[in-house]
Write a protein that holds these residues in place. Structure first.
Motif, PDB file in Angstrom:
ATOM      1  N   LYS A  64       0.844  -1.180   0.000  1.00 21.41           N
ATOM      2  CA  LYS A  64       0.000   0.000   0.000  1.00 21.41           C
ATOM      3  C   LYS A  64       0.883   1.235   0.000  1.00 21.41           C
ATOM      4  O   LYS A  64       1.886   1.297   0.707  1.00 21.41           O
ATOM      5  CB  LYS A  64      -0.924   0.003   1.210  1.00 21.41           C
ATOM      6  CG  LYS A  64      -2.046  -1.006   1.113  1.00 21.41           C
ATOM      7  CD  LYS A  64      -3.002  -0.853   2.280  1.00 21.41           C
ATOM      8  CE  LYS A  64      -4.176  -1.809   2.133  1.00 21.41           C
ATOM      9  NZ  LYS A  64      -5.141  -1.671   3.246  1.00 21.41           N
ATOM     10  N   LEU A  65       0.486   2.237  -0.776  1.00 18.91           N
ATOM     11  CA  LEU A  65       1.326   3.414  -0.939  1.00 18.91           C
ATOM     12  C   LEU A  65       1.554   4.129   0.392  1.00 18.91           C
ATOM     13  O   LEU A  65       2.614   4.712   0.619  1.00 18.91           O
ATOM     14  CB  LEU A  65       0.683   4.372  -1.947  1.00 18.91           C
ATOM     15  CG  LEU A  65       1.447   5.657  -2.258  1.00 18.91           C
ATOM     16  CD1 LEU A  65       2.828   5.337  -2.805  1.00 18.91           C
ATOM     17  CD2 LEU A  65       0.677   6.522  -3.241  1.00 18.91           C
ATOM     18  N   ALA A  66       0.579   4.081   1.287  1.00 22.19           N
ATOM     19  CA  ALA A  66       0.722   4.763   2.564  1.00 22.19           C
ATOM     20  C   ALA A  66       1.876   4.209   3.391  1.00 22.19           C
ATOM     21  O   ALA A  66       2.448   4.919   4.225  1.00 22.19           O
ATOM     22  CB  ALA A  66      -0.585   4.676   3.349  1.00 22.19           C
ATOM     23  N   THR A  67       2.241   2.936   3.187  1.00 25.27           N
ATOM     24  CA  THR A  67       3.339   2.349   3.957  1.00 25.27           C
ATOM     25  C   THR A  67       4.699   2.800   3.441  1.00 25.27           C
ATOM     26  O   THR A  67       5.691   2.650   4.146  1.00 25.27           O
ATOM     27  CB  THR A  67       3.247   0.817   3.899  1.00 25.27           C
ATOM     28  OG1 THR A  67       3.379   0.381   2.533  1.00 25.27           O
ATOM     29  CG2 THR A  67       1.907   0.345   4.439  1.00 25.27           C
ATOM     30  N   PHE A  68       4.744   3.356   2.219  1.00 24.39           N
ATOM     31  CA  PHE A  68       6.012   3.807   1.650  1.00 24.39           C
ATOM     32  C   PHE A  68       6.189   5.315   1.798  1.00 24.39           C
ATOM     33  O   PHE A  68       7.301   5.823   1.669  1.00 24.39           O
ATOM     34  CB  PHE A  68       6.084   3.447   0.164  1.00 24.39           C
ATOM     35  CG  PHE A  68       6.120   1.962  -0.090  1.00 24.39           C
ATOM     36  CD1 PHE A  68       7.328   1.284  -0.165  1.00 24.39           C
ATOM     37  CD2 PHE A  68       4.949   1.241  -0.244  1.00 24.39           C
ATOM     38  CE1 PHE A  68       7.357  -0.080  -0.401  1.00 24.39           C
ATOM     39  CE2 PHE A  68       4.979  -0.117  -0.479  1.00 24.39           C
ATOM     40  CZ  PHE A  68       6.178  -0.795  -0.558  1.00 24.39           C
ATOM     41  N   ALA A  69       5.086   6.042   2.006  1.00 22.71           N
ATOM     42  CA  ALA A  69       5.153   7.498   2.037  1.00 22.71           C
ATOM     43  C   ALA A  69       5.449   7.985   3.449  1.00 22.71           C
ATOM     44  O   ALA A  69       4.972   7.425   4.439  1.00 22.71           O
ATOM     45  CB  ALA A  69       3.829   8.086   1.550  1.00 22.71           C
ATOM     46  N   HIS A  70       6.257   9.077   3.539  1.00 22.16           N
ATOM     47  CA  HIS A  70       6.617   9.696   4.810  1.00 22.16           C
ATOM     48  C   HIS A  70       6.324  11.183   4.707  1.00 22.16           C
ATOM     49  O   HIS A  70       6.398  11.765   3.622  1.00 22.16           O
ATOM     50  CB  HIS A  70       8.089   9.459   5.141  1.00 22.16           C
ATOM     51  CG  HIS A  70       8.512   8.025   4.941  1.00 22.16           C
ATOM     52  ND1 HIS A  70       7.904   6.973   5.589  1.00 22.16           N
ATOM     53  CD2 HIS A  70       9.472   7.476   4.137  1.00 22.16           C
ATOM     54  CE1 HIS A  70       8.477   5.836   5.222  1.00 22.16           C
ATOM     55  NE2 HIS A  70       9.430   6.107   4.316  1.00 22.16           N
ATOM     56  N   MET A  71       6.053  11.789   5.855  1.00 21.25           N
ATOM     57  CA  MET A  71       5.621  13.183   5.839  1.00 21.25           C
ATOM     58  C   MET A  71       6.479  14.018   6.777  1.00 21.25           C
ATOM     59  O   MET A  71       6.900  13.561   7.840  1.00 21.25           O
ATOM     60  CB  MET A  71       4.145  13.285   6.252  1.00 21.25           C
ATOM     61  CG  MET A  71       3.598  14.706   6.199  1.00 21.25           C
ATOM     62  SD  MET A  71       1.826  14.787   6.498  1.00 21.25           S
ATOM     63  CE  MET A  71       1.793  14.262   8.228  1.00 21.25           C
ATOM     64  N   LEU A  72       6.741  15.267   6.337  1.00 19.11           N
ATOM     65  CA  LEU A  72       7.458  16.239   7.147  1.00 19.11           C
ATOM     66  C   LEU A  72       6.657  17.527   7.134  1.00 19.11           C
ATOM     67  O   LEU A  72       6.283  18.031   6.069  1.00 19.11           O
ATOM     68  CB  LEU A  72       8.867  16.498   6.581  1.00 19.11           C
ATOM     69  CG  LEU A  72       9.689  17.576   7.302  1.00 19.11           C
ATOM     70  CD1 LEU A  72      10.011  17.131   8.727  1.00 19.11           C
ATOM     71  CD2 LEU A  72      10.981  17.865   6.534  1.00 19.11           C
ATOM     72  N   ILE A  73       6.398  18.098   8.326  1.00 19.75           N
ATOM     73  CA  ILE A  73       5.609  19.320   8.446  1.00 19.75           C
ATOM     74  C   ILE A  73       6.545  20.515   8.530  1.00 19.75           C
ATOM     75  O   ILE A  73       7.378  20.599   9.436  1.00 19.75           O
ATOM     76  CB  ILE A  73       4.691  19.272   9.677  1.00 19.75           C
ATOM     77  CG1 ILE A  73       3.731  18.070   9.578  1.00 19.75           C
ATOM     78  CG2 ILE A  73       3.898  20.569   9.818  1.00 19.75           C
ATOM     79  CD1 ILE A  73       2.830  17.917  10.778  1.00 19.75           C
ATOM     80  N   ASP A  74       6.401  21.417   7.555  1.00 22.25           N
ATOM     81  CA  ASP A  74       7.188  22.653   7.528  1.00 22.25           C
ATOM     82  C   ASP A  74       6.305  23.764   8.077  1.00 22.25           C
ATOM     83  O   ASP A  74       5.507  24.367   7.359  1.00 22.25           O
ATOM     84  CB  ASP A  74       7.624  22.952   6.083  1.00 22.25           C
ATOM     85  CG  ASP A  74       8.456  24.222   5.983  1.00 22.25           C
ATOM     86  OD1 ASP A  74       8.861  24.748   7.042  1.00 22.25           O
ATOM     87  OD2 ASP A  74       8.692  24.682   4.841  1.00 22.25           O
ATOM     88  N   GLU A  75       6.434  24.035   9.371  1.00 19.91           N
ATOM     89  CA  GLU A  75       5.521  24.967  10.030  1.00 19.91           C
ATOM     90  C   GLU A  75       5.662  26.389   9.505  1.00 19.91           C
ATOM     91  O   GLU A  75       4.687  27.116   9.376  1.00 19.91           O
ATOM     92  CB  GLU A  75       5.762  24.938  11.541  1.00 19.91           C
ATOM     93  CG  GLU A  75       5.434  23.579  12.168  1.00 19.91           C
ATOM     94  CD  GLU A  75       5.628  23.590  13.668  1.00 19.91           C
ATOM     95  OE1 GLU A  75       6.102  24.621  14.195  1.00 19.91           O
ATOM     96  OE2 GLU A  75       5.292  22.570  14.309  1.00 19.91           O
TER      97      GLU A  75
END
Length: 684
Positions: A64-75
């Motif tokens: 599943k694509l969600a298991t490969f994607a990572h997120m970074l929050i640029d406040e």
């Protein structure tokens, strides 16, 4: 008597007239059809939160694509791609799911693009001023280049940037968003589509930067070209059918308004059109079609359409529910509607979308609840049912709640926006239409019942009048029979008198005709000529027009009598008379027997040159005429004397006859068979 729940309306179409439709069946069928369109459209877009990679079974269990994607929050939203590419993997976090919160990433897995045809997930971060960076490590272990498409499904996102980084350098990058011109997109589509071309046996990282003043809620997917084109074509087809039906429904109500001049049809038509434009704007369809160069308008168009839809929903409900029956005056409600609309429009341009959303949605919900309460109070009112109106407002309330749940991050399901909201709008539009038709039908039936009652009273009154008239009729019949007999006798007498009068008039006309007609030639005689000649002289003098006289005499008339007898001479005169009749082609021309062998042709309003042509034509026709008598052929000729004048007095007209006679004598002296036009030299 009409059955409850049925209404009749007249469609101005060449094939249908007076179509009776069951309102409950209509709303059920139309709602089901439009719901199926919406569900099919949502399925065509493949809800990314549930879709899976179509690959081999070994890879599919963990791909599943969600298991490969990572997120970074640029406040602060100030970081650029070089900062993000150099950020260690531990600074990224895994995407939150319904069962776990955001967690740090300890190891990165690479997504094999060669095995991917359609996979994705839903990103829902609500309202935020931060920028969200998504990182997806990908690889291509095959010996051929792999081409895929990265699709960001929400067309309302203001800033969407794409980077394909390989060995710390960006090979591909695109900067798009709803705040940028449509034609700057790498792939001209309502969604944000980015092509990914990964070389054989290579690795790379896909970076997506998403920032928006509106709620960050979008589907993110990686698709093959074939899968994307198929789903995009099906989506456009279904959205075209969906929007086309609602738009046609709006035009139908516009037509009803122009034919009936009922403002309820106008309010419903504008309301339906606003919902169509709102749904199309939310799917990004209107941006490339109508205003691809107006980014600012594209950002606020959805809110404007929503305000218009809400305003005309309120006006329609006010008119439909007959709120004027309450003590508050009508002007107060209308004023509140317009002031609220102006306030929302001003807030749209002054406040942040998050604050505006927090104000507009509660305001809308309160207005819907108030309208729903008023509508519910009308269900039990005798003779006035509002159940279809309640159904429409209730479905619209559910749709607004779905939007509220998604934007406040209570739900990550795109089904609420892709299916529930369009279906709610569809049910609302069709339910209000059925309610309107049902109300119109009920009003018509009330009028018909009142008319039936009035007709019954009039019928009883007519029966009493008929009884009185029957007696009077018998008396009148007796009088009529007497009068009829008298009229018959009078008609017979009048018929006899009329017949006798006609016979006398006919006899008088025959006698009169005989007195002015020459018996031998059938032409007018000298008596008639003298009468008409004076009249024509006066007319020519008054109108100052030409008057011409042609005197024609048969040559050798007395020689014919001596050689062949009186009958041969008469036959020659008759032949000459026939040619004279042919020569006078106008009704105003007069042909008469002037003397024994002399004829006169009176030509009013004929110039001298035209009169000469007529005379010469007559002479030639006589010359070419052979008259047979007792197996002998006689060749006839005539001599013609012509005189023309524009008379200044009646005396000029009488001199004209003398001049014509002098010209005739001159023609006879010259041997006959010729036309002589009178000139002063002939006046000896």
């Amino acid at each position: 008597m009409a059955h409850r729940g049925r209404f009749t309306f007249t469609a101005t179409c060449g094939f249908f007239e007076h179509i009776k439709v069951n309102s409950g069946t209509l709303i059920f069928v139309l709602t089901c059809v439009m719901s199926l369109f919406s569900i099919a459209s949502a399925q065509a877009q493949q809800d990314p939160g549930r879709s899976e990679i179509r690959a081999n079974s070994e890879h599919n269990s963990q791909a599943k694509l969600a298991t490969f994607a990572h997120m970074l929050i640029d406040e602060g939203g100030s970081k650029i791609i070089t900062d993000i590419a150099s950020t260690p993997a531990t600074a990224f976090s895994a995407l939150p799911t319904s069962t776990q919160s955001r967690a740090p990433v300890h190891s990165e897995k690479q997504l094999d693009l060669s095995l991917i045809s359609d996979t994705g997930f839903t990103l829902n971060q609500g309202f935020s001023d931060s920028a969200f960076w998504l990182k997806i490590p990908v690889k291509n272990p095959t010996l051929q280049q792999v081409e895929r498409l990265v699709v960001v499904g929400n067309p309302q996102l203001e800033d969407v940037s794409f980077y394909l980084v390989s060995e710390d350098s960006a090979e591909q990058f695109y900067f798009t968003g709803s705040s940028k011109p449509f034609y700057e997109r790498p792939w001209l589509n309502t969604a944000f589509v980015f092509p990914v071309n990964l070389a054989a046996q290579s690795e790379a990282q896909i970076y997506l930067r998403i920032h928006s003043n509106k709620a960050v809620f979008t589907a993110i997917a990686i698709k093959s070209h074939q899968s994307f084109q198929f789903q995009e074509g099906l989506t456009r087809l279904l959205m075209g059918i969906f929007g086309g039906l609602l738009f046609a429904f709006s035009l139908f109500h516009f037509g009803l308004y122009f034919s009936n001049r009922s403002r309820q049809y106008l309010f419903h038509a504008i309301m339906s059109l606003s919902f169509v434009l709102l749904l199309l704007q939310q799917t990004g369809t209107l941006y490339p079609l109508l205003w691809p160069e107006f980014e600012f308008w594209n950002a606020v168009a959805g809110s404007v359409f929503a305000i218009i839809a809400g305003l005309f929903t309120a006006l329609f409900s006010y008119d439909y529910l007959n709120i004027r029956r309450y003590r508050k005056p009508r002007s107060v409600f209308v004023l509140l509607c317009f002031l609220s609309t102006l306030a929302l429009v001003n807030l749209l341009f002054l406040l942040k979308p998050e604050i505006y959303f927090q104000i507009a949605i509660p305001f809308t919900l309160v207005a819907l609840v108030i309208g729903l309460g008023i509508s519910l109070s009308g269900i039990t009112r005798p003779g006035y049912k509002t159940h279809y109106h309640c159904l429409g407002l209730f479905s619209l309330t559910i749709g607004v709640l779905c939007i509220l749940l998604v934007n406040l991050q209570f739900s990550d399901s795109s089904w609420l926006l892709n299916v529930a909201w369009p279906v709610a709008c569809t049910i609302h539009v069709f339910a209000q239409s059925v309610a309107l038709f049902d109300k119109q039908h009920e009003e018509k039936m009330t009028v018909l019942r009142a008319q039936d009652f009035k007709l019954a009273e009039e019928k009883a009154l007519i029966e009493d009048q008929q009884a009185a008239l029957l007696k009077e009729r018998k008396t009148n019949e007796e009088q009529y029979n007497t009068l009829f007999a008298q009229q018959q006798s009078q008609a017979i007498l009048e018929k006899k008198i009329k017949k006798r009068t006609e016979e006398l008039d006919h006899a008088k006309q025959q006698i009169t005709e005989l007195t002015i007609t020459d018996g031998l030639t059938g032409l007018k005689n000298r008596r008639y000529l003298d009468e008409i000649y004076y009249t024509e002289c006066k007319r020519a003098q008054r109108q100052q027009t030409w008057l011409a006289i042609v005197l024609a005499e048969l040559d050798d008339y007395f020689e014919i009598i001596e050689e062949l007898g009186e009958q041969a001479a008469q036959k020659a005169l008759a032949a000459t008379a026939r040619q004279l009749k042919k020569a006078s082609g106008r009704a105003s021309d007069v042909v008469a027997r002037y003397d024994v062998a002399t004829f006169c042709l009176l030509l009013p309003n004929t110039p001298d040159n035209a009169a000469q042509d007529i005379a010469e034509t007559l002479r030639a026709n006589i010359e070419n005429t052979l008259c047979e008598f007792e197996n002998q052929q006689m060749k006839l000729t005539i001599s013609l004397g012509l005189a023309c004048v524009v008379p200044q007095s009646v005396a000029d007209g009488f001199h004209l006859a003398d001049n014509s006679h002098k010209a005739l004598m001159e023609a006879k002296k010259k041997g006959g068979n010729q036309v002589v036009y009178f000139t002063p030299e002939h006046d000896v």
